[in-house]
Design an enzyme around this catalytic site. Structure first.
Site, PDB file in Angstrom:
ATOM      1  N   ARG A   6       0.710  -1.273   0.038  1.00 25.18           N
ATOM      2  CA  ARG A   6       0.032   0.008  -0.063  1.00 25.18           C
ATOM      3  C   ARG A   6       0.795   1.299  -0.038  1.00 25.18           C
ATOM      4  O   ARG A   6       0.651   2.068  -0.729  1.00 25.18           O
ATOM      5  CB  ARG A   6      -0.661  -0.039   1.200  1.00 25.18           C
ATOM      6  CG  ARG A   6      -2.045  -0.887   1.144  1.00 25.18           C
ATOM      7  CD  ARG A   6      -3.167  -0.466   2.016  1.00 25.18           C
ATOM      8  NE  ARG A   6      -4.096  -1.554   2.424  1.00 25.18           N
ATOM      9  CZ  ARG A   6      -4.473  -2.242   3.565  1.00 25.18           C
ATOM     10  NH1 ARG A   6      -3.752  -1.574   4.490  1.00 25.18           N
ATOM     11  NH2 ARG A   6      -5.004  -3.203   3.608  1.00 25.18           N
ATOM     12  N   ARG A  25      20.760  -7.143   7.950  1.00 22.99           N
ATOM     13  CA  ARG A  25      19.977  -8.284   8.190  1.00 22.99           C
ATOM     14  C   ARG A  25      21.016  -9.295   8.587  1.00 22.99           C
ATOM     15  O   ARG A  25      20.692 -10.361   8.984  1.00 22.99           O
ATOM     16  CB  ARG A  25      19.468  -8.936   6.943  1.00 22.99           C
ATOM     17  CG  ARG A  25      20.235  -9.660   5.798  1.00 22.99           C
ATOM     18  CD  ARG A  25      19.796  -9.641   4.444  1.00 22.99           C
ATOM     19  NE  ARG A  25      20.395 -10.671   3.648  1.00 22.99           N
ATOM     20  CZ  ARG A  25      21.565 -10.374   3.049  1.00 22.99           C
ATOM     21  NH1 ARG A  25      22.017  -9.299   3.271  1.00 22.99           N
ATOM     22  NH2 ARG A  25      22.139 -11.275   2.216  1.00 22.99           N
TER      23      ARG A  25
HETATM   24  C1  JUQ Z   1      19.515 -24.425   4.270  1.00 24.47           C
HETATM   25  C2  JUQ Z   1      18.991 -25.753   5.129  1.00 24.47           C
HETATM   26  C3  JUQ Z   1      19.521 -25.783   6.246  1.00 24.47           C
HETATM   27  C4  JUQ Z   1      21.308 -22.486   7.349  1.00 24.47           C
HETATM   28  C5  JUQ Z   1      21.369 -22.904   8.612  1.00 24.47           C
HETATM   29  C6  JUQ Z   1      21.251 -24.109   9.144  1.00 24.47           C
HETATM   30  C7  JUQ Z   1      20.724 -25.072   8.473  1.00 24.47           C
HETATM   31  C8  JUQ Z   1      20.904 -20.332   6.160  1.00 24.47           C
HETATM   32  C9  JUQ Z   1      21.268 -19.653   5.253  1.00 24.47           C
HETATM   33  C10 JUQ Z   1      19.535 -18.327   5.556  1.00 24.47           C
HETATM   34  C11 JUQ Z   1      18.533 -16.999   4.903  1.00 24.47           C
HETATM   35  C12 JUQ Z   1      18.591 -15.028   3.344  1.00 24.47           C
HETATM   36  C13 JUQ Z   1      19.342 -13.809   3.315  1.00 24.47           C
HETATM   37  C14 JUQ Z   1      18.506 -19.913   8.817  1.00 24.47           C
HETATM   38  C15 JUQ Z   1      25.008 -21.797   5.151  1.00 24.47           C
HETATM   39  C16 JUQ Z   1      24.315 -23.331   5.143  1.00 24.47           C
HETATM   40  C17 JUQ Z   1      20.129 -25.019   6.979  1.00 24.47           C
HETATM   41  C18 JUQ Z   1      20.767 -23.590   6.600  1.00 24.47           C
HETATM   42  C19 JUQ Z   1      20.374 -23.231   5.039  1.00 24.47           C
HETATM   43  N1  JUQ Z   1      21.620 -21.560   6.514  1.00 24.47           N
HETATM   44  N2  JUQ Z   1      20.502 -18.751   4.733  1.00 24.47           N
HETATM   45  C20 JUQ Z   1      19.312 -16.219   3.804  1.00 24.47           C
HETATM   46  C21 JUQ Z   1      18.143 -16.150   2.605  1.00 24.47           C
HETATM   47  O1  JUQ Z   1      18.971 -12.776   3.585  1.00 24.47           O
HETATM   48  O2  JUQ Z   1      20.202 -13.971   2.626  1.00 24.47           O
HETATM   49  O3  JUQ Z   1      17.428 -16.809   5.610  1.00 24.47           O
HETATM   50  N3  JUQ Z   1      18.943 -19.011   6.542  1.00 24.47           N
HETATM   51  C22 JUQ Z   1      19.822 -20.005   7.070  1.00 24.47           C
HETATM   52  O4  JUQ Z   1      19.509 -20.510   8.193  1.00 24.47           O
HETATM   53  C23 JUQ Z   1      23.176 -21.332   6.579  1.00 24.47           C
HETATM   54  C24 JUQ Z   1      23.815 -22.144   5.397  1.00 24.47           C
END
Ligand code: JUQ
Length: 150
Positions: free
Chosen positions: A31, A104
């Site tokens: 919005r 972030r």
């Molecule tokens: C995928 C599958 C399992 C992860 C940590 C733990 C388990 C993340 C990577 C995000 C985002 C957001 C952005 C909460 C190196 C292995 C996982 C897992 C990932 N990891 N990215 C990213 C897209 O703003 O860039 O939310 N979250 C994760 O975990 C670390 C990855």
């Protein structure tokens, strides 16, 4: 049974409410910046909010799966504390990302670490349960005896 999962259920409901909150923020941003569906591009401030919500949603099923696996097979208490920490991290991730992409990162690394802990508890819990069910070996009891704790 109930008392073994009620705290996990409470964290799950809180997590669902947080997802609804993120979705509402996207509706408000649409919005405010006049970006009507199905368009998902617009000013950077809109796209950051949109991506923050999309990213939190992408990890939501993984989070819920390991929250429950680790809570049922390892420990409801430890799992629930990790669950609350994850939600705390995601809240700061969402608002940090809304301000600037760089902001972030710290909460993202925090949430990712908490998710690894939940995955670790899940692996350990399922492994111990597997040994009890199929090998009739209670590794925790064995460990206790080996350390002379019984
Ligand atoms: C995928 C599958 C399992 C992860 C940590 C733990 C388990 C993340 C990577 C995000 C985002 C957001 C952005 C909460 C190196 C292995 C996982 C897992 C990932 N990891 N990215 C990213 C897209 O703003 O860039 O939310 N979250 C994760 O975990 C670390 C990855």
């Amino acid at each position: 049974m109930e008392e073994q999962v009620v705290v996990l259920a409470a964290v799950t409901v809180l997590a669902v409410l947080q997802q609804a909150y993120f979705s509402l923020q996207v509706i408000y941003a649409r919005r405010k910046f006049s970006v009507s569906p199905p368009v998902v591009t617009g000013p950077p401030a809109f796209e950051r909010i949109f991506r923050a919500q999309a990213n939190c949603s992408e990890y939501f099923p993984i989070f819920i799966a390991v929250l429950w696996t680790s809570g049922v097979f390892f420990s409801q208490g430890l799992s629930s504390v990790c669950g609350l920490l994850y939600l705390y991290g995601r809240f700061h991730y969402f608002h940090g990302y809304s301000e600037a992409a760089q902001q972030r990162l710290a909460p993202l690394y925090f949430s990712a670490r908490v998710l690894w802990v939940l995955i670790g508890f899940s692996v350990l819990g399922v492994f111990l349960s597997f040994c009890r069910v199929y090998l009739q070996v209670d590794l925790l009891t064995e460990l206790g005896s080996a350390l002379g704790l019984d």
